[in-house]
Write an enzyme that holds these catalytic residues in place. Structure first.
Site, PDB file in Angstrom:
ATOM      1  N   ALA A  68      -8.099  -7.536   6.409  1.00 43.77           N
ATOM      2  CA  ALA A  68      -7.116  -7.904   5.222  1.00 43.77           C
ATOM      3  C   ALA A  68      -7.045  -6.892   4.191  1.00 43.77           C
ATOM      4  O   ALA A  68      -7.732  -5.995   3.955  1.00 43.77           O
ATOM      5  CB  ALA A  68      -7.862  -9.299   4.670  1.00 43.77           C
ATOM      6  N   GLY A 119     -10.231  -8.992   9.136  1.00 35.51           N
ATOM      7  CA  GLY A 119      -8.995  -9.859   9.582  1.00 35.51           C
ATOM      8  C   GLY A 119      -8.310  -9.166  10.757  1.00 35.51           C
ATOM      9  O   GLY A 119      -7.883  -9.943  11.501  1.00 35.51           O
ATOM     10  N   GLU A 144     -10.457 -10.296  13.633  1.00 37.05           N
ATOM     11  CA  GLU A 144     -10.130 -11.625  13.708  1.00 37.05           C
ATOM     12  C   GLU A 144      -8.748 -12.127  14.527  1.00 37.05           C
ATOM     13  O   GLU A 144      -8.579 -13.171  15.013  1.00 37.05           O
ATOM     14  CB  GLU A 144     -10.037 -12.480  12.217  1.00 37.05           C
ATOM     15  CG  GLU A 144     -11.587 -12.403  11.679  1.00 37.05           C
ATOM     16  CD  GLU A 144     -11.646 -13.053  10.314  1.00 37.05           C
ATOM     17  OE1 GLU A 144     -11.094 -12.291   9.372  1.00 37.05           O
ATOM     18  OE2 GLU A 144     -12.160 -14.070  10.116  1.00 37.05           O
ATOM     19  N   GLU A 151     -17.189  -7.815   6.718  1.00 36.07           N
ATOM     20  CA  GLU A 151     -16.847  -8.613   5.452  1.00 36.07           C
ATOM     21  C   GLU A 151     -18.270  -8.609   4.513  1.00 36.07           C
ATOM     22  O   GLU A 151     -18.167  -8.661   3.340  1.00 36.07           O
ATOM     23  CB  GLU A 151     -16.529 -10.223   5.439  1.00 36.07           C
ATOM     24  CG  GLU A 151     -15.048 -10.337   5.946  1.00 36.07           C
ATOM     25  CD  GLU A 151     -15.051 -10.203   7.634  1.00 36.07           C
ATOM     26  OE1 GLU A 151     -15.894  -9.401   8.343  1.00 36.07           O
ATOM     27  OE2 GLU A 151     -13.833 -10.405   8.062  1.00 36.07           O
TER      28      GLU A 151
HETATM   29  N1  DAK Z   1      -7.259  -2.767   2.868  1.00 33.17           N
HETATM   30  C1  DAK Z   1      -6.367  -1.830   2.203  1.00 33.17           C
HETATM   31  N2  DAK Z   1      -6.339  -0.503   2.363  1.00 33.17           N
HETATM   32  C2  DAK Z   1      -6.958   0.065   3.510  1.00 33.17           C
HETATM   33  C3  DAK Z   1      -7.768  -0.905   4.305  1.00 33.17           C
HETATM   34  C4  DAK Z   1      -7.815  -2.250   4.047  1.00 33.17           C
HETATM   35  N3  DAK Z   1      -8.676  -3.128   4.751  1.00 33.17           N
HETATM   36  N4  DAK Z   1      -8.443   0.032   4.949  1.00 33.17           N
HETATM   37  C5  DAK Z   1      -8.063   1.056   4.897  1.00 33.17           C
HETATM   38  N5  DAK Z   1      -7.114   1.211   3.902  1.00 33.17           N
HETATM   39  C6  DAK Z   1      -6.333   2.330   3.224  1.00 33.17           C
HETATM   40  C7  DAK Z   1      -7.353   3.256   2.419  1.00 33.17           C
HETATM   41  O1  DAK Z   1      -7.565   2.905   1.200  1.00 33.17           O
HETATM   42  C8  DAK Z   1      -6.676   4.585   2.504  1.00 33.17           C
HETATM   43  O2  DAK Z   1      -5.673   4.445   1.686  1.00 33.17           O
HETATM   44  P1  DAK Z   1      -5.350   5.559   0.558  1.00 33.17           P
HETATM   45  O3  DAK Z   1      -6.638   5.950   0.024  1.00 33.17           O
HETATM   46  O4  DAK Z   1      -5.083   6.756   1.279  1.00 33.17           O
HETATM   47  O5  DAK Z   1      -4.292   5.446  -0.399  1.00 33.17           O
HETATM   48  C9  DAK Z   1      -6.103   4.572   3.993  1.00 33.17           C
HETATM   49  O6  DAK Z   1      -5.916   3.189   4.324  1.00 33.17           O
HETATM   50  C10 DAK Z   1      -6.848   5.473   4.971  1.00 33.17           C
HETATM   51  O7  DAK Z   1      -8.214   4.833   5.130  1.00 33.17           O
HETATM   52  P2  DAK Z   1      -9.208   5.609   4.760  1.00 33.17           P
HETATM   53  O8  DAK Z   1      -9.168   7.007   4.020  1.00 33.17           O
HETATM   54  O9  DAK Z   1     -10.450   5.196   4.434  1.00 33.17           O
HETATM   55  O10 DAK Z   1      -9.660   6.219   6.552  1.00 33.17           O
HETATM   56  P3  DAK Z   1     -10.887   6.792   7.056  1.00 33.17           P
HETATM   57  O11 DAK Z   1     -10.406   7.250   8.363  1.00 33.17           O
HETATM   58  O12 DAK Z   1     -11.700   7.579   6.273  1.00 33.17           O
HETATM   59  O13 DAK Z   1     -11.818   5.444   7.155  1.00 33.17           O
HETATM   60  C11 DAK Z   1     -11.946   2.969   7.788  1.00 33.17           C
HETATM   61  C12 DAK Z   1     -11.236   4.508   8.185  1.00 33.17           C
HETATM   62  C13 DAK Z   1     -11.213   2.017   8.806  1.00 33.17           C
HETATM   63  C14 DAK Z   1     -13.508   3.052   8.401  1.00 33.17           C
HETATM   64  C15 DAK Z   1     -12.002   2.716   6.395  1.00 33.17           C
HETATM   65  O14 DAK Z   1     -10.612   2.767   5.965  1.00 33.17           O
HETATM   66  C16 DAK Z   1     -12.527   1.636   6.074  1.00 33.17           C
HETATM   67  O15 DAK Z   1     -13.787   1.206   5.971  1.00 33.17           O
HETATM   68  N6  DAK Z   1     -11.670   0.574   5.792  1.00 33.17           N
HETATM   69  C17 DAK Z   1     -11.863  -0.776   5.119  1.00 33.17           C
HETATM   70  C18 DAK Z   1     -12.332  -1.557   6.202  1.00 33.17           C
HETATM   71  C19 DAK Z   1     -12.684  -3.093   5.981  1.00 33.17           C
HETATM   72  O16 DAK Z   1     -13.630  -3.261   5.147  1.00 33.17           O
HETATM   73  N7  DAK Z   1     -11.798  -4.021   6.114  1.00 33.17           N
HETATM   74  C20 DAK Z   1     -11.812  -5.266   5.326  1.00 33.17           C
HETATM   75  C21 DAK Z   1     -12.516  -5.968   6.294  1.00 33.17           C
HETATM   76  S1  DAK Z   1     -12.818  -7.552   5.412  1.00 33.17           S
HETATM   77  C22 DAK Z   1      -9.864 -13.429   2.647  1.00 33.17           C
HETATM   78  C23 DAK Z   1      -9.392 -13.721   3.719  1.00 33.17           C
HETATM   79  C24 DAK Z   1     -10.035 -12.839   4.724  1.00 33.17           C
HETATM   80  C25 DAK Z   1     -10.649 -11.650   4.289  1.00 33.17           C
HETATM   81  C26 DAK Z   1     -10.760 -11.348   3.050  1.00 33.17           C
HETATM   82  C27 DAK Z   1     -10.153 -12.293   2.171  1.00 33.17           C
HETATM   83  N8  DAK Z   1      -9.258 -14.528   1.786  1.00 33.17           N
HETATM   84  C28 DAK Z   1      -8.704 -15.676   2.073  1.00 33.17           C
HETATM   85  C29 DAK Z   1      -9.379 -14.180   0.173  1.00 33.17           C
HETATM   86  C30 DAK Z   1     -11.052 -10.624   5.409  1.00 33.17           C
HETATM   87  C31 DAK Z   1     -11.360  -9.551   4.798  1.00 33.17           C
HETATM   88  C32 DAK Z   1     -11.520  -8.404   5.670  1.00 33.17           C
HETATM   89  O17 DAK Z   1     -10.767  -8.213   6.521  1.00 33.17           O
END
Ligand code: DAK
Length: 259
Positions: free
Chosen positions: A66, A111, A114, A134
């Protein structure tokens, strides 16, 4: 039906939805959800749609979760409403009449993982990575991940993935049954298309009822065995089943009409 964040391509009745935010690793924002919702809602009973592929733009990510930046500042009520909306859209995918395949071309996190699990079949590229990170954000999954991960890989490994936030690679996902095929990177959509073209030649009502029967197994309000004999009656009473049997006897390809 579409917006700039989800591109739609059509080939032989198979629709490919490409989540198109490569600069944010295709993170799911509200506009992506809007586009997914309208596509599946508009085609709920449209048997001209023979199958759907969901994939991510670029070579790095399917969907990296997400959009973290979008849910900053959400309170409990807003978060819960957003989660319910996402769950409803994912249920629509899971119950869609035609098969939906996730062609996982990179990171499938939170997400994103998911979303793959709401699809009926998952095909991964060699470089794909899956995870539910998460807990790193002080959250639990919001789009059905805590339930579908257990359904697909079992309680032990699912609990470990949910608590550690560790990612698994494509081979491990194959070993655990999270995906059914691992292909050379870049070949994910081709493999998904091959599977869907094969299914497109089958009886559409039988395909729809088969999807529902599989889902009935996990639905605590349904008796799957009862549902099976009811659906068997439904399909054997259909024009398509008569055509299927006739085509077999006449040694020709069946011409199904979804009737
Ligand atoms: N959201 C927004 N931007 C994201 C992102 C995300 N999930 N994942 C990556 N990006 C963006 C980064 O911010 C970066 O943008 P800039 O800084 O260049 O502007 C760009 O994508 C490239 O990412 P990285 O520079 O980090 O790339 P790397 O190769 O170094 O790393 C990575 C890749 C996938 C390991 C890393 O980007 C990462 O850890 N990303 C986040 C993964 C994550 O934690 N995803 C979220 C999981 S939790 C909800 C319902 C559901 C959820 C939440 C709330 N509600 C109803 C309220 C679910 C939540 C989730 O999905």
């Amino acid at each position: 039906m579409t917006n700039e964040f989800v591109k739609i391509e059509k080939d032989r009745g198979i629709y490919t939805l490409i989540i198109n935010r490569p600069e944010a690793l295709n993170a799911l924002n509200r506009s992506v959800f809007d586009a997914l919702e309208s596509f599946f809602k508009e085609n709920l009973d449209n048997f001209d749609v023979k199958g759907v592929i969901i994939t991510g733009a670029g070579e790095k990510a399917f969907v990296a979760g997400a959009d973290i930046k979008e849910f900053l500042g959400l309170d409990a009520k807003g978060g819960s409403e957003l989660s319910k909306r996402g769950q409803d859209i994912f249920f629509m995918i899971e119950n869609f009449h035609a098969p939906v395949i996730a062609a996982v071309n990179g990171f499938a996190l939170g997400g994103g993982c998911e979303l793959t699990m709401a699809c009926h079949i998952r095909v991964a590229g060699q470089h794909a990575k899956f995870g539910q990170p998460e807990v790193n954000l002080g959250l639990v999954p919001g789009y059905g991940g805590s339930q579908r991960l257990i359904q697909l890989i079992g309680k032990g490994k699912a609990t470990e993935m949910l608590l550690t936030a560790d990612m698994i690679n494509a081979e491990e996902a194959l070993r655990l049954g999270l995906v059914t095929h691992v292909v050379e990177s870049g070949q994910e959509v081709t493999k998904a298309m091959d599977i869907l073209i094969k299914i497109a030649s089958k009886g559409p009502l039988a395909v729809k009822q088969s999807i529902q029967l599989v889902n009935a197994y996990f639905d605590k309000t349904q008796d799957g065995f009862k549902r099976e004999y009811e659906d068997f009656g439904l399909t054997i009473g259909s024009e398509d089943s008569k055509e299927g049997a006739l085509a077999f006897v006449e040694k020709r390809k069946a011409n199904f009409k979804a009737k």
